[in-house]
Design a protein around this motif. Structure first.
Motif, PDB file in Angstrom:
ATOM      1  N   GLY A  73       0.746  -1.215   0.113  1.00 32.53           N
ATOM      2  CA  GLY A  73       0.094   0.034   0.040  1.00 32.53           C
ATOM      3  C   GLY A  73       0.701   1.225   0.113  1.00 32.53           C
ATOM      4  O   GLY A  73       0.222   2.255   0.276  1.00 32.53           O
ATOM      5  N   TRP A  74       2.033   1.168  -0.203  1.00 37.10           N
ATOM      6  CA  TRP A  74       3.007   2.444  -0.296  1.00 37.10           C
ATOM      7  C   TRP A  74       2.877   3.111   0.888  1.00 37.10           C
ATOM      8  O   TRP A  74       2.498   4.453   1.020  1.00 37.10           O
ATOM      9  CB  TRP A  74       2.886   3.091  -1.528  1.00 37.10           C
ATOM     10  CG  TRP A  74       3.105   2.433  -2.876  1.00 37.10           C
ATOM     11  CD1 TRP A  74       2.200   1.884  -3.696  1.00 37.10           C
ATOM     12  CD2 TRP A  74       4.152   2.027  -3.429  1.00 37.10           C
ATOM     13  NE1 TRP A  74       2.638   1.448  -4.889  1.00 37.10           N
ATOM     14  CE2 TRP A  74       3.972   1.361  -4.595  1.00 37.10           C
ATOM     15  CE3 TRP A  74       5.476   2.108  -2.916  1.00 37.10           C
ATOM     16  CZ2 TRP A  74       4.873   1.077  -5.238  1.00 37.10           C
ATOM     17  CZ3 TRP A  74       6.572   1.782  -3.767  1.00 37.10           C
ATOM     18  CH2 TRP A  74       6.242   0.991  -4.890  1.00 37.10           C
ATOM     19  N   PRO A  75       3.093   2.865   2.214  1.00 38.69           N
ATOM     20  CA  PRO A  75       2.738   3.530   3.435  1.00 38.69           C
ATOM     21  C   PRO A  75       3.967   4.583   3.614  1.00 38.69           C
ATOM     22  O   PRO A  75       5.001   4.576   2.985  1.00 38.69           O
ATOM     23  CB  PRO A  75       2.842   2.527   4.630  1.00 38.69           C
ATOM     24  CG  PRO A  75       4.045   1.537   4.071  1.00 38.69           C
ATOM     25  CD  PRO A  75       3.604   1.352   2.475  1.00 38.69           C
ATOM     26  N   ASP A  76       3.732   5.418   4.383  1.00 40.81           N
ATOM     27  CA  ASP A  76       4.757   6.824   4.797  1.00 40.81           C
ATOM     28  C   ASP A  76       5.585   6.063   5.799  1.00 40.81           C
ATOM     29  O   ASP A  76       5.111   5.027   6.566  1.00 40.81           O
ATOM     30  CB  ASP A  76       4.051   7.709   5.460  1.00 40.81           C
ATOM     31  CG  ASP A  76       3.360   8.678   4.559  1.00 40.81           C
ATOM     32  OD1 ASP A  76       3.680   8.755   3.329  1.00 40.81           O
ATOM     33  OD2 ASP A  76       2.571   9.868   4.638  1.00 40.81           O
ATOM     34  N   ILE A  77       6.763   6.675   5.888  1.00 40.18           N
ATOM     35  CA  ILE A  77       7.910   6.269   6.829  1.00 40.18           C
ATOM     36  C   ILE A  77       8.181   7.878   7.286  1.00 40.18           C
ATOM     37  O   ILE A  77       8.149   8.865   6.456  1.00 40.18           O
ATOM     38  CB  ILE A  77       9.126   5.774   6.332  1.00 40.18           C
ATOM     39  CG1 ILE A  77       9.797   6.232   5.140  1.00 40.18           C
ATOM     40  CG2 ILE A  77       8.846   4.409   6.234  1.00 40.18           C
ATOM     41  CD1 ILE A  77      10.854   5.478   4.723  1.00 40.18           C
ATOM     42  N   ARG A  78       8.534   7.913   8.401  1.00 41.45           N
ATOM     43  CA  ARG A  78       9.031   9.080   9.178  1.00 41.45           C
ATOM     44  C   ARG A  78      10.376   9.807   8.513  1.00 41.45           C
ATOM     45  O   ARG A  78      11.211   8.917   8.428  1.00 41.45           O
ATOM     46  CB  ARG A  78       9.109   9.007  10.841  1.00 41.45           C
ATOM     47  CG  ARG A  78       7.676   8.974  11.541  1.00 41.45           C
ATOM     48  CD  ARG A  78       7.928   8.900  12.847  1.00 41.45           C
ATOM     49  NE  ARG A  78       8.726  10.343  13.467  1.00 41.45           N
ATOM     50  CZ  ARG A  78       9.308  10.333  14.613  1.00 41.45           C
ATOM     51  NH1 ARG A  78       8.994   9.363  15.496  1.00 41.45           N
ATOM     52  NH2 ARG A  78       9.809  11.371  15.154  1.00 41.45           N
ATOM     53  N   MET A  79      10.258  10.925   8.379  1.00 40.68           N
ATOM     54  CA  MET A  79      11.806  11.956   8.200  1.00 40.68           C
ATOM     55  C   MET A  79      11.885  12.600   9.470  1.00 40.68           C
ATOM     56  O   MET A  79      11.516  13.382   9.718  1.00 40.68           O
ATOM     57  CB  MET A  79      11.410  12.854   7.068  1.00 40.68           C
ATOM     58  CG  MET A  79      11.015  12.211   5.606  1.00 40.68           C
ATOM     59  SD  MET A  79      10.015  13.559   4.588  1.00 40.68           S
ATOM     60  CE  MET A  79      11.588  14.569   4.350  1.00 40.68           C
ATOM     61  N   ASP A 106       7.617   4.085  15.309  1.00 36.92           N
ATOM     62  CA  ASP A 106       7.868   3.939  16.726  1.00 36.92           C
ATOM     63  C   ASP A 106       9.296   4.394  17.234  1.00 36.92           C
ATOM     64  O   ASP A 106       9.963   4.350  18.060  1.00 36.92           O
ATOM     65  CB  ASP A 106       7.893   2.302  17.172  1.00 36.92           C
ATOM     66  CG  ASP A 106       8.805   1.320  16.147  1.00 36.92           C
ATOM     67  OD1 ASP A 106       9.897   2.030  15.432  1.00 36.92           O
ATOM     68  OD2 ASP A 106       8.780   0.230  16.348  1.00 36.92           O
ATOM     69  N   GLY A 107      10.035   5.106  15.952  1.00 35.53           N
ATOM     70  CA  GLY A 107      11.381   5.571  16.181  1.00 35.53           C
ATOM     71  C   GLY A 107      12.334   4.802  15.787  1.00 35.53           C
ATOM     72  O   GLY A 107      13.800   5.144  15.689  1.00 35.53           O
ATOM     73  N   ALA A 108      12.225   3.580  15.465  1.00 35.34           N
ATOM     74  CA  ALA A 108      13.289   2.552  14.994  1.00 35.34           C
ATOM     75  C   ALA A 108      13.858   2.845  13.759  1.00 35.34           C
ATOM     76  O   ALA A 108      13.016   3.284  12.845  1.00 35.34           O
ATOM     77  CB  ALA A 108      12.871   1.042  15.300  1.00 35.34           C
ATOM     78  N   PRO A 109      15.193   2.943  13.570  1.00 34.86           N
ATOM     79  CA  PRO A 109      15.630   3.222  12.315  1.00 34.86           C
ATOM     80  C   PRO A 109      15.152   2.066  11.250  1.00 34.86           C
ATOM     81  O   PRO A 109      15.020   1.048  11.521  1.00 34.86           O
ATOM     82  CB  PRO A 109      17.273   2.853  12.518  1.00 34.86           C
ATOM     83  CG  PRO A 109      17.412   2.938  13.875  1.00 34.86           C
ATOM     84  CD  PRO A 109      16.092   2.278  14.538  1.00 34.86           C
ATOM     85  N   VAL A 110      14.915   2.793   9.931  1.00 33.62           N
ATOM     86  CA  VAL A 110      14.627   1.842   8.722  1.00 33.62           C
ATOM     87  C   VAL A 110      15.879   1.234   8.356  1.00 33.62           C
ATOM     88  O   VAL A 110      16.777   1.741   8.135  1.00 33.62           O
ATOM     89  CB  VAL A 110      14.087   2.782   7.787  1.00 33.62           C
ATOM     90  CG1 VAL A 110      13.889   1.998   6.701  1.00 33.62           C
ATOM     91  CG2 VAL A 110      12.681   3.300   8.225  1.00 33.62           C
TER      92      VAL A 110
END
Length: 447
Positions: A73-79, A106-110
């Motif tokens: 679903g092409w979700p967002d990730i945090r910048m 949750d703040g964990a690194p991608v």
């Protein structure tokens, strides 16, 4: 004080109304979005995770990976903007740029974030008792005009700004390099100097050495800034590994030393050893000799990367070690305790700086940790050293070696290796589908 508050304060101090913020993808491209200062400094920022599902021409990988794609679903990730990377653009009033880390909600690194990988491996190096000090050379060509794709009606054939080879030339383009270097310094890039390189309209710019994350950030933004400055002058800057078959390629050599964590001792220097080369330096080199035949895909990521890997092209073909030897894959520079370092001569200017610095530190540190036998030092022609392991000579060879490598997975992690292989196989497939100008010129009439 929160990172958002830090960012807002930083933008206010600089008088910034617009921020271009983004992270770096696996190909080394800075993928940014433009935001008002109020938005950038106050809210959680995000991007679609398709930044890890597209190639450098924005084509979606097919099939898509398990991390991103149509099925997810092409979700967002945090910048997560790093306030320390905010730089005001001298040539655009009220505008600044910033580099982000990609993190989960949750703040964990991608796990695919190149910047996050370099941070993790730098922390591992520090935990092992070392402070890494690195630098990267950055070579590039300057062409007249603004080339469009060859099939475009606006296509313009790229031509060098000046013809002929002019290494260390005092006049050719030095006025342009002075102006660009000054603008880069005003932008916050610690430029040390510049020179003309071997090729026609080829240059090298030198950025100050230091912390790996800062250096990688500087390299990414130097590339971005030089392209922007060139466009303003009606020129094109290219960091392609080898843009012309009759000329040299552009390097992205890595320089690294390890210093004592609690003192100012360069652990790569030992005045009591031959060539002043310490055991740590030789074991660090041995780690690279062990790993690079299998992990070269990181150093040479594209089809064109291998165009500069050839005998006597000023780029190594084998992973061997020499003291002040530019024919070997690893050059040891050990004149004194302040400047003693290892130079990895394999990468081109097209390399992702975060990934090559991360893999170099990880492999070298493993060589020290594993107590590898010190790497033998070659005296003479590195190209003729048939005892040394060869580099892959094509993207296809590098993919095969990377896929079979246990070392790659130990150094970079299983999930990263699986996804990176997927992207490089796609890159190879795009090449294999192409009909080149060489084929048209050679076969169209005569077959």
């Amino acid at each position: 004080m929160s990172a958002a508050t830090d960012l807002g304060t930083r933008l206010a101090e600089l008088g910034i109304r617009t921020l271009r913020a983004g992270g770096v993808d696996l190909d080394g491209l800075w993928r940014c979005k433009q935001l008002t200062a109020a938005k950038a400094g106050g809210d959680t920022l995000s991007q679609c995770n398709y930044v890890f599902g597209i190639d450098l021409q924005d084509q979606v990988y097919d099939p898509v990976s398990s991390y991103t794609g149509w099925e997810t679903g092409w979700p967002d990730i945090r910048m997560r903007v790093d306030p320390d990377t905010v730089r005001a653009l001298p040539w655009e009033a009220g505008v600044a740029t910033a580099i982000c880390d990609y993190v989960d909600w949750d703040g964990a690194p991608v796990h695919l974030c190149p910047r996050g990988m370099l941070r993790r491996i730098t922390e591992e190096t520090t935990a092992a008792g070392f402070t890494p000090d690195v630098a990267m050379e950055l070579e590039f060509f300057v062409f007249e005009g603004r080339p469009e794709p060859r099939n475009s009606p606006m296509a313009v054939a790229a031509s060098p700004m000046f013809a002929g080879n002019h290494g260390y030339h005092p006049h050719r383009g030095m006025d342009l390099m002075e102006r660009w270097s000054r603008q880069l310094q005003e932008y916050g890039i610690p430029v040390e100097g510049a020179l003309t390189e071997w090729g026609a309209s080829q240059f090298e710019i030198n950025i100050d050495h230091g912390d790996p994350l800062r250096v990688a950030d500087d390299i990414v933004m130097t590339k971005h800034a030089l392209k922007a400055l060139a466009a303003r002058d009606g020129l094109t800057v290219s960091f392609m590994a080898r843009p012309c078959a009759t000329g040299p390629g552009s390097s992205g050599h890595v320089h690294v030393s390890l210093w004592g964590k609690d003192d100012e001792r360069n652990t790569f220097f030992d005045a009591d050893r031959p060539d002043n080369a310490s055991d740590d330096l030789l074991r660090f080199a041995a780690g690279l000799v062990r790993d690079l035949p299998e992990t070269a895909l990181v150093a040479l990521p594209f089809v064109n990367s291998y165009r500069r890997v050839g005998d006597y092209l000023s780029s190594p073909t084998r992973i061997n070690v020499g003291v002040e030897n530019r024919t070997t894959g690893l050059r040891l520079i050990t004149h004194d305790d302040r400047s003693a370092r290892l130079e990895l001569r394999v990468p081109g200017a097209d390399v992702n700086p975060y990934l090559i610095l991360a893999s170099t530190l990880a492999s070298g540190l493993a060589g020290i940790r594993d107590g590898l036998d010190p790497a033998p030092v070659l005296r003479g022609d590195g190209y003729a050293d048939t005892a040394a392991p060869p580099l892959p000579r094509s993207l296809e060879q590098a993919i095969v070696a990377f896929d079979a490598s246990k070392r790659a997975r130990l150094v970079l992690g299983d999930e990263f290796v699986a996804h990176y292989l997927h992207t490089r196989r796609w890159e190879l497939a795009k090449w294999q589908e192409a009909v080149t100008d060489w084929e048209i010129d050679r076969y169209l009439e005569m077959t």
